[in-house]
Design a protein around this motif. Structure first.
Motif, PDB file in Angstrom:
ATOM      1  N   ALA A 553       0.832  -1.197   0.000  1.00 44.52           N
ATOM      2  CA  ALA A 553       0.000   0.000   0.000  1.00 44.52           C
ATOM      3  C   ALA A 553       0.865   1.244   0.000  1.00 44.52           C
ATOM      4  O   ALA A 553       2.078   1.181   0.224  1.00 44.52           O
ATOM      5  CB  ALA A 553      -0.918   0.004   1.222  1.00 44.52           C
ATOM      6  N   MET A 554       0.228   2.388  -0.258  1.00 46.53           N
ATOM      7  CA  MET A 554       0.913   3.673  -0.224  1.00 46.53           C
ATOM      8  C   MET A 554       0.026   4.668   0.521  1.00 46.53           C
ATOM      9  O   MET A 554      -1.198   4.574   0.474  1.00 46.53           O
ATOM     10  CB  MET A 554       1.197   4.180  -1.646  1.00 46.53           C
ATOM     11  CG  MET A 554       2.038   3.230  -2.473  1.00 46.53           C
ATOM     12  SD  MET A 554       2.375   3.866  -4.132  1.00 46.53           S
ATOM     13  CE  MET A 554       3.630   5.082  -3.748  1.00 46.53           C
ATOM     14  N   MET A 555       0.639   5.624   1.205  1.00 44.36           N
ATOM     15  CA  MET A 555      -0.112   6.669   1.884  1.00 44.36           C
ATOM     16  C   MET A 555      -0.501   7.739   0.873  1.00 44.36           C
ATOM     17  O   MET A 555       0.323   8.175   0.079  1.00 44.36           O
ATOM     18  CB  MET A 555       0.720   7.301   3.005  1.00 44.36           C
ATOM     19  CG  MET A 555       1.044   6.341   4.145  1.00 44.36           C
ATOM     20  SD  MET A 555      -0.428   5.644   4.942  1.00 44.36           S
ATOM     21  CE  MET A 555      -1.132   7.122   5.666  1.00 44.36           C
ATOM     22  N   SER A 556      -1.761   8.137   0.914  1.00 44.57           N
ATOM     23  CA  SER A 556      -2.238   9.152  -0.031  1.00 44.57           C
ATOM     24  C   SER A 556      -1.920  10.548   0.491  1.00 44.57           C
ATOM     25  O   SER A 556      -1.978  10.802   1.693  1.00 44.57           O
ATOM     26  CB  SER A 556      -3.749   9.014  -0.238  1.00 44.57           C
ATOM     27  OG  SER A 556      -4.418   9.181   0.996  1.00 44.57           O
ATOM     28  N   PRO A 557      -1.582  11.476  -0.396  1.00 39.53           N
ATOM     29  CA  PRO A 557      -1.316  12.854   0.044  1.00 39.53           C
ATOM     30  C   PRO A 557      -2.613  13.556   0.406  1.00 39.53           C
ATOM     31  O   PRO A 557      -3.706  13.088   0.085  1.00 39.53           O
ATOM     32  CB  PRO A 557      -0.667  13.487  -1.200  1.00 39.53           C
ATOM     33  CG  PRO A 557      -1.224  12.706  -2.342  1.00 39.53           C
ATOM     34  CD  PRO A 557      -1.394  11.301  -1.846  1.00 39.53           C
ATOM     35  N   LYS A 558      -2.507  14.688   1.082  1.00 42.99           N
ATOM     36  CA  LYS A 558      -3.687  15.450   1.494  1.00 42.99           C
ATOM     37  C   LYS A 558      -4.512  15.916   0.301  1.00 42.99           C
ATOM     38  O   LYS A 558      -5.724  16.118   0.415  1.00 42.99           O
ATOM     39  CB  LYS A 558      -3.269  16.660   2.339  1.00 42.99           C
ATOM     40  CG  LYS A 558      -2.907  16.317   3.775  1.00 42.99           C
ATOM     41  CD  LYS A 558      -4.146  15.899   4.562  1.00 42.99           C
ATOM     42  CE  LYS A 558      -3.820  15.630   6.027  1.00 42.99           C
ATOM     43  NZ  LYS A 558      -5.009  15.185   6.780  1.00 42.99           N
ATOM     44  N   SER A 559      -3.840  16.076  -0.850  1.00 41.14           N
ATOM     45  CA  SER A 559      -4.557  16.543  -2.040  1.00 41.14           C
ATOM     46  C   SER A 559      -5.436  15.451  -2.645  1.00 41.14           C
ATOM     47  O   SER A 559      -6.225  15.726  -3.547  1.00 41.14           O
ATOM     48  CB  SER A 559      -3.562  17.049  -3.093  1.00 41.14           C
ATOM     49  OG  SER A 559      -2.576  16.068  -3.363  1.00 41.14           O
ATOM     50  N   PHE A 560      -5.297  14.216  -2.155  1.00 40.14           N
ATOM     51  CA  PHE A 560      -6.194  13.136  -2.577  1.00 40.14           C
ATOM     52  C   PHE A 560      -7.453  13.263  -1.733  1.00 40.14           C
ATOM     53  O   PHE A 560      -7.446  12.967  -0.543  1.00 40.14           O
ATOM     54  CB  PHE A 560      -5.534  11.774  -2.376  1.00 40.14           C
ATOM     55  CG  PHE A 560      -6.119  10.695  -3.243  1.00 40.14           C
ATOM     56  CD1 PHE A 560      -5.478  10.289  -4.389  1.00 40.14           C
ATOM     57  CD2 PHE A 560      -7.322  10.086  -2.904  1.00 40.14           C
ATOM     58  CE1 PHE A 560      -6.004   9.290  -5.191  1.00 40.14           C
ATOM     59  CE2 PHE A 560      -7.869   9.097  -3.704  1.00 40.14           C
ATOM     60  CZ  PHE A 560      -7.205   8.694  -4.849  1.00 40.14           C
ATOM     61  N   GLN A 561      -8.533  13.718  -2.338  1.00 39.07           N
ATOM     62  CA  GLN A 561      -9.697  14.195  -1.588  1.00 39.07           C
ATOM     63  C   GLN A 561     -10.764  13.122  -1.364  1.00 39.07           C
ATOM     64  O   GLN A 561     -10.862  12.163  -2.103  1.00 39.07           O
ATOM     65  CB  GLN A 561     -10.328  15.380  -2.327  1.00 39.07           C
ATOM     66  CG  GLN A 561      -9.405  16.580  -2.462  1.00 39.07           C
ATOM     67  CD  GLN A 561     -10.045  17.705  -3.240  1.00 39.07           C
ATOM     68  OE1 GLN A 561     -11.215  17.659  -3.600  1.00 39.07           O
ATOM     69  NE2 GLN A 561      -9.275  18.750  -3.510  1.00 39.07           N
ATOM     70  N   ASN A 562     -11.540  13.385  -0.320  1.00 35.29           N
ATOM     71  CA  ASN A 562     -12.734  12.607   0.019  1.00 35.29           C
ATOM     72  C   ASN A 562     -12.415  11.197   0.517  1.00 35.29           C
ATOM     73  O   ASN A 562     -13.133  10.246   0.241  1.00 35.29           O
ATOM     74  CB  ASN A 562     -13.703  12.526  -1.174  1.00 35.29           C
ATOM     75  CG  ASN A 562     -15.145  12.407  -0.716  1.00 35.29           C
ATOM     76  OD1 ASN A 562     -15.600  13.176   0.119  1.00 35.29           O
ATOM     77  ND2 ASN A 562     -15.860  11.436  -1.247  1.00 35.29           N
ATOM     78  N   ILE A 563     -11.342  11.083   1.265  1.00 35.18           N
ATOM     79  CA  ILE A 563     -11.022   9.798   1.895  1.00 35.18           C
ATOM     80  C   ILE A 563     -11.527   9.842   3.331  1.00 35.18           C
ATOM     81  O   ILE A 563     -10.997  10.561   4.169  1.00 35.18           O
ATOM     82  CB  ILE A 563      -9.511   9.512   1.859  1.00 35.18           C
ATOM     83  CG1 ILE A 563      -9.021   9.403   0.414  1.00 35.18           C
ATOM     84  CG2 ILE A 563      -9.190   8.240   2.624  1.00 35.18           C
ATOM     85  CD1 ILE A 563      -7.571   9.035   0.283  1.00 35.18           C
ATOM     86  N   ASP A 564     -12.586   9.095   3.604  1.00 30.84           N
ATOM     87  CA  ASP A 564     -13.155   9.064   4.950  1.00 30.84           C
ATOM     88  C   ASP A 564     -13.404   7.646   5.427  1.00 30.84           C
ATOM     89  O   ASP A 564     -14.131   7.429   6.394  1.00 30.84           O
ATOM     90  CB  ASP A 564     -14.452   9.873   5.003  1.00 30.84           C
ATOM     91  CG  ASP A 564     -15.478   9.418   3.964  1.00 30.84           C
ATOM     92  OD1 ASP A 564     -15.502   8.215   3.661  1.00 30.84           O
ATOM     93  OD2 ASP A 564     -16.233  10.260   3.454  1.00 30.84           O
ATOM     94  N   SER A 565     -12.823   6.666   4.749  1.00 30.99           N
ATOM     95  CA  SER A 565     -12.976   5.268   5.159  1.00 30.99           C
ATOM     96  C   SER A 565     -11.675   4.529   4.907  1.00 30.99           C
ATOM     97  O   SER A 565     -10.860   4.951   4.075  1.00 30.99           O
ATOM     98  CB  SER A 565     -14.118   4.597   4.385  1.00 30.99           C
ATOM     99  OG  SER A 565     -13.871   4.625   2.998  1.00 30.99           O
ATOM    100  N   CYS A 566     -11.483   3.434   5.631  1.00 34.05           N
ATOM    101  CA  CYS A 566     -10.266   2.631   5.485  1.00 34.05           C
ATOM    102  C   CYS A 566     -10.519   1.497   4.495  1.00 34.05           C
ATOM    103  O   CYS A 566     -11.616   0.935   4.438  1.00 34.05           O
ATOM    104  CB  CYS A 566      -9.836   2.054   6.830  1.00 34.05           C
ATOM    105  SG  CYS A 566      -9.259   3.303   7.989  1.00 34.05           S
TER     106      CYS A 566
END
Length: 605
Positions: A553-566
């Motif tokens: 896996a990779m960590m998404s940057p803050k500019s990757f929007q609308n992430i509210d679930s795992c």
């Protein structure tokens, strides 16, 4: 929390956490005791039969709205506000059922102390009319001015700012307030109920119907998609003064000092606080088409209980890495029904939408569980669902479709190659993400490593990882004779052959593992062993003295929007490599498939 929390901001049972439901225990005990002691004529159906199911109905009602809202806003049609929802909002709104507990306690107290609250009839027409009139008059009027008062800087900073922390609303945003604010709302909404009880005109239908009406209108007004048809206002024009729409109320959050009304905009019209763009936003939202993504990630369900961990399920569970919760077992009948339904019937559905650098991404779910893939009895059914999703995405002009792990099995579809051969004129690019998975696993190997133990089912990814490790000068040991033979046969070059080793010692400090690792093998690992999975399904953590890496896996940057679930077991804002691969494919503009035996240059990836 509000910017300057005032008195009674916190809920009294906050410290109880998940055990807050025990506050209803006295009511339960009293009801059971009275049910046993009293004879049939003395038993009141409101207290003993109806009220607990009604509390459960309110919880279910809210959950239905949450799921519907998240599904519709992911699709994009009729969506009102485009800004993203993040984990902070999900955490802040996770206590949405506190107001149901509060109402339950206060209704119980009211039942015990108010003379006319017991033995109410099922229906009274005059009581229902009284409830409607009192709501349209005093309740709506008083709420309007209470709401305006809450926007005064003194009360706003201490209470109401907590509610307005959510600019993009979800249905449950409607009930996210400090404790003191909820007490004020309860007193306000109890006016019609107390009047009915005191006048002897109340009924079970009036009370339950009024509370359900408040829940319905609250949820609808905060759902962030427009659903009120224009035809209603054409048939009855005065309705625009008597019922708000989701787009109308959304302006209160984006414009802040307009559209204060509860459910009836008439008071905004009277006092000049209606936002002038209300009608235009309603028209715009009503005709907004479904969103067309650039990338689709095709994933699948994991276990029967994982339906509750989906973004469309329980929001608080979905916002944390997947683990089995004891209280989820309480809804096992629903779990069994959903399992049987997906076993016999199911269609791919939209789960989530994201955006990154002007690339729109959607996640689609194949409604099949891991066990259904592994049994290999439903391969034809699963294959048809994947094929249908690819063709639907291709027809809509989507650029890239990335396949989740089980949707790209060798025996199922040859890592996606089956569809390329079956439909050679596909414009959409099918990506299995294997090269990025290999790159992530190789990047997880500690620098200076000279030897690893390789264990797990040998897949396309496994062979390429083993080959890359050998070429890096790292010795690859395996404890299984058949795996050693398969690797030797597959990696037919002198450099790899000299680095392959059949080992029975289990002393290696780095284990690269996939599906098939057994409990017994884990227990043989030496203390301090690092387990690095190359499968999306992590090994069970059986050893406290060993280290476990996350699946690729990779960590998404803050500019990757609308992430509210795992995503399954991954931590917050982590994305599986196969999911990221589709995004990279679109960003780089690669006009080729990555499936079957195709593997991109891992160093470039």
């Amino acid at each position: 929390m509000a910017s300057k929390p005032g008195i009674l901001s916190d809920w009294p049972w906050k410290s109880l956490g998940s055990f807050k439901y025990v506050i209803l225990a006295p009511w339960v005990v009293h009801s059971i005791y009275s049910l046993i002691i009293k004879d049939g004529k003395e038993r009141d159906p409101v207290l003993y039969v109806l009220f607990f199911p009604f509390l459960l109905w309110r919880t279910l009602h809210n959950q239905i709205w949450i799921s519907l809202s998240r599904y519709r806003t992911a699709k994009g049609n009729n969506r009102i506000v485009d800004k993203s929802i993040e984990f902070e909002q999900v955490d802040r709104e996770s206590n949405w059922d506190d107001q149901i507990l509060l109402n339950g306690i206060l209704f119980y107290v009211g039942y015990m102390i108010l003379p006319g609250a017991a033995y109410m009839p099922l229906w009274r027409t005059d009581g229902a009319l009284l409830t409607i009139l009192l709501h349209m008059g005093p309740v709506e009027f008083l709420y309007y001015w209470l709401h305006r008062a809450l926007h005064h800087h003194y009360l706003y900073s201490r209470y109401h700012s907590h509610h307005h922390s959510s600019v993009v609303t979800e249905p449950i945003t409607s009930v996210i307030h400090p404790f003191a604010e909820h007490l004020a709302y309860f007193l306000l909404f109890s006016i019609p109920l107390l009047a009915g009880v005191s006048m002897g005109k109340s009924s079970i239908a009036a009370i339950f119907g009024y509370i359900s009406y408040i829940d319905f209108m609250n949820n609808m007004g905060h759902c962030n998609f427009e659903l009120i048809p224009k035809m209603l206002f054409s048939i009855f024009p005065p309705l625009k003064y008597l019922m708000y729409t989701p787009s109308y109320h959304s302006l209160h959050y984006t414009q802040f000092r307009t559209n204060y009304s509860l459910f009836m905009p008439i008071y905004d019209y009277i006092y000049g606080t209606m936002d002038k763009s209300s009608d235009a936003l309603y028209e715009k939202s009503l005709i907004r088409p479904e969103e067309l993504p650039h990338v689709v990630h095709l994933t699948h369900l994991v276990t029967p209980q994982s339906i509750y961990h989906l973004r469309l399920g329980f929001a608080s569970l979905a916002s944390k890495p997947y683990t089995s919760k004891w209280y989820v077992w309480a809804v096992w009948p629903v779990t069994c029904c959903s399992t049987m339904l997906t076993w016999t019937y199911g269609r791919t559905f939209i789960l989530e939408r994201n955006q990154f650098n002007k690339v729109n991404v959607q996640t689609w779910v194949v409604p099949k569980f891991k066990i259904q893939y592994l049994l290999k009895l439903r391969n034809e059914s699963i294959d048809s669902l994947i094929e249908e999703a690819i063709l639907r995405a291709d027809e809509r002009g989507i650029q890239v479709l990335s396949l989740g792990l089980l949707n790209q099995g060798d025996e199922l579809n040859g890592y996606g190659e089956l569809y390329i051969h079956r439909y050679p004129k596909l414009k959409i690019k099918v990506v299995d993400g294997s090269s990025l998975v290999v790159a992530v696993v190789l990047n997880s190997i500690p620098k200076g490593a000279t030897q690893v133990l390789f264990r797990g089912n040998l897949t396309k990814v496994a062979y390429f990882i083993a080959s890359a490790l050998c070429q890096m000068g790292i010795q690859v040991a395996t404890s299984h004779k058949d795996e050693y033979g398969q690797l030797n046969t597959k990696l037919k070059n002198v450099e790899c052959e000299s680095k392959l080793l059949l080992s029975k010692s289990f002393t290696e400090k780095i284990w690269v593992v996939g599906d098939g690792l057994t409990k017994e093998e884990q227990m043989k690992a030496s203390k301090g062993t690092l387990f690095i999975p190359f499968s999306q399904f992590p090994p069970k953590r059986l050893r406290n003295d060993c280290l476990y890496h996350t699946p690729p896996a990779m960590m998404s940057p803050k500019s990757f929007q609308n992430i509210d679930s795992c995503e399954n077991w991954l931590p917050r804002r982590a994305m599986s490599a196969s999911r990221v691969a589709g995004v990279i494919h679109a960003l780089e503009g690669w006009n080729v498939h990555e499936c079957g035996n195709t593997m991109f240059n891992v160093e470039k990836i």
